[in-house]
Enzyme design. Sequence first.
Site, short mmCIF file in Angstrom:
data_model
loop_
_atom_site.label_atom_id
_atom_site.label_comp_id
_atom_site.label_asym_id
_atom_site.label_seq_id
_atom_site.Cartn_x
_atom_site.Cartn_y
_atom_site.Cartn_z
N HIS A 55 -0.52 33.14 11.53
CA HIS A 55 -1.38 32.15 10.90
C HIS A 55 -2.46 32.79 10.04
O HIS A 55 -3.27 32.10 9.44
CB HIS A 55 -2.02 31.28 12.01
N CYS A 56 -2.50 34.13 9.97
CA CYS A 56 -3.64 34.77 9.29
C CYS A 56 -3.25 35.50 8.00
O CYS A 56 -3.57 35.06 6.91
CB CYS A 56 -4.34 35.74 10.24
N ILE A 57 -2.53 36.63 8.17
CA ILE A 57 -2.35 37.54 7.03
C ILE A 57 -1.58 36.88 5.86
O ILE A 57 -1.94 37.10 4.70
CB ILE A 57 -1.65 38.85 7.46
N ILE A 70 -1.71 33.87 4.95
CA ILE A 70 -2.40 32.65 4.49
C ILE A 70 -3.82 32.93 3.99
O ILE A 70 -4.19 32.56 2.88
CB ILE A 70 -2.44 31.62 5.65
N ASP A 71 -4.60 33.60 4.82
CA ASP A 71 -6.04 33.72 4.55
C ASP A 71 -6.37 34.28 3.17
O ASP A 71 -7.29 33.78 2.50
CB ASP A 71 -6.72 34.58 5.62
#
Length: 452
Positions: A289-291, A293-294
């Site tokens: 959910h992080c790399i 997307i962010d």
Amino acid sequence: MRGIVALTSLDNTTELRNRIETRDARIGIVGMGYVGLPLSLLFSEERFRVTGFDIDPRKVETLNTGGTYIVRIPGPEIQLARQNGFTATEDYGQIAQMDVVIICVPTPLNEYHEPDLSYVTGTVRSIAPHLREGQLIILESTTYPGTTEEVVVPLLEQDNPSCLRVARDAASPGFYVAFSPEREDPGNDSVARRDIPKVVGGCGPAAADLASAIYATIFSRTVLVSSPAVAEMTKLLENIYRCVNIALVNELKQLCIRMNIDLFEVIDAAKTKPFGFQPFYPGPGLGGHCIPIDPFYLSWKAKEFDFHTRFIELAGEVNLAMPYFVVENIIEAMSQRGKALCGSRVLVLGLAYKRDIDDLRESPSLTIIELLQKRGAHVEYNDPFVPSVGRGRKYALNMRSTPLEQIPEFDCVVIVTDHSQYDYAGIVSKAKLVVDTRNATRGIDSANVVRC
Ligand SMILES: NC(=O)c1ccc[n+]([C@@H]2O[C@H](COP(=O)([O-])OP(=O)(O)OC[C@H]3O[C@@H](n4cnc5c(N)ncnc54)[C@H](O)[C@@H]3O)[C@@H](O)[C@H]2O)c1
């Protein structure tokens, strides 16, 4: 004159500070997911009475009956928290009883690769009617710099019926707002969660101090920065740094394969340098959910300032192409053995986006399965952490994990996630062909293994 001095030195934060000190502060955590649930348990262990808010009635019911839905959080941990007063609810009316509210809801991208803040704004709109004087609201969801001041504060101010305003110092009436990014790395047990320093940026020093005081009860160290925007940007810098470096090694892997050089051996040699080098490893593409997307939260925001974040765009391009690269390598490896992908049986090992976790979000396995199916392959998967998979945001796989005993029946086995419980030597000995995207078969000498 004395009266004026007394008035200006009024400290509205004293009561909440005392309640934190005595553990009487009530803590509400919104979003009982991978971030919010473990955070609830940490506060509960510290003897705070914690209420978990979620819009998913199944999660609320599971938690209230002492169950779990995250593999690495066993049921007994929830049951212990329940003995300390932990409950879950869908009822936002209970927000009024909370002293501190921490928001841990998703921040995905929409179909146009733009920030989707609807979970954050939905949550803030649900909190606002129940807001009360002296409450501390903290956003933990990863987002672009400016979200707390430009989105969260205005919504809280405009939607609360008591016309409360954000308190920028301890003498002003109102509520307090801060941003503090979550920095957890699921599956990485090398650092205890409490030893990951907690970065905090407040809307004014009073909010920062209060947020720091609450986090200091469960984290060994808090790092105060001058504003929520600095804290928001800190989280993005950390993830962009990883995204760009992973893209670099993913590109170099493709070159090294052509040059017949083992990039993993190169990285191992390079990391013996005692300074100036941090190892990153190539893989089948980004997940979680992080790399993936962010970084795009920042690219989007940058456009408001006529600025193009070229490193982020380039890294995104390289990383997004990796599942395609893997599929090309599968096709090539099969054709060298006289087999066409179309009509063949392929077993994908590992559905989770990384080792030893059960999180499928943005997992490259899902893209690889879809690409293989589009090319006519009959695809199954095995994942000890994911017994079955239904419909996700992008894919409707509707599959169950295939037992490893069936490996000899497949034309190709693709290692996408290198779970540590797999016996790689056993897998190689049983499989007709293994395509290894993680270097999990390192040291196993077999003509049936293709590393890519
Ligand atoms: N998972 C990680 O490892 C990780 C690490 C660092 C940061 N983050 C960030 O933390 C945030 C949360 O991520 P996560 O992995 O915990 O997400 P998640 O999907 O696991 O959990 C989010 C929860 O919020 C609930 N929810 C959604 N809207 C709601 C609403 N209006 N009211 C109440 N509950 C609501 C969902 O039902 C879900 O249970 C994201 O911004 C993410 O980028 C995640």
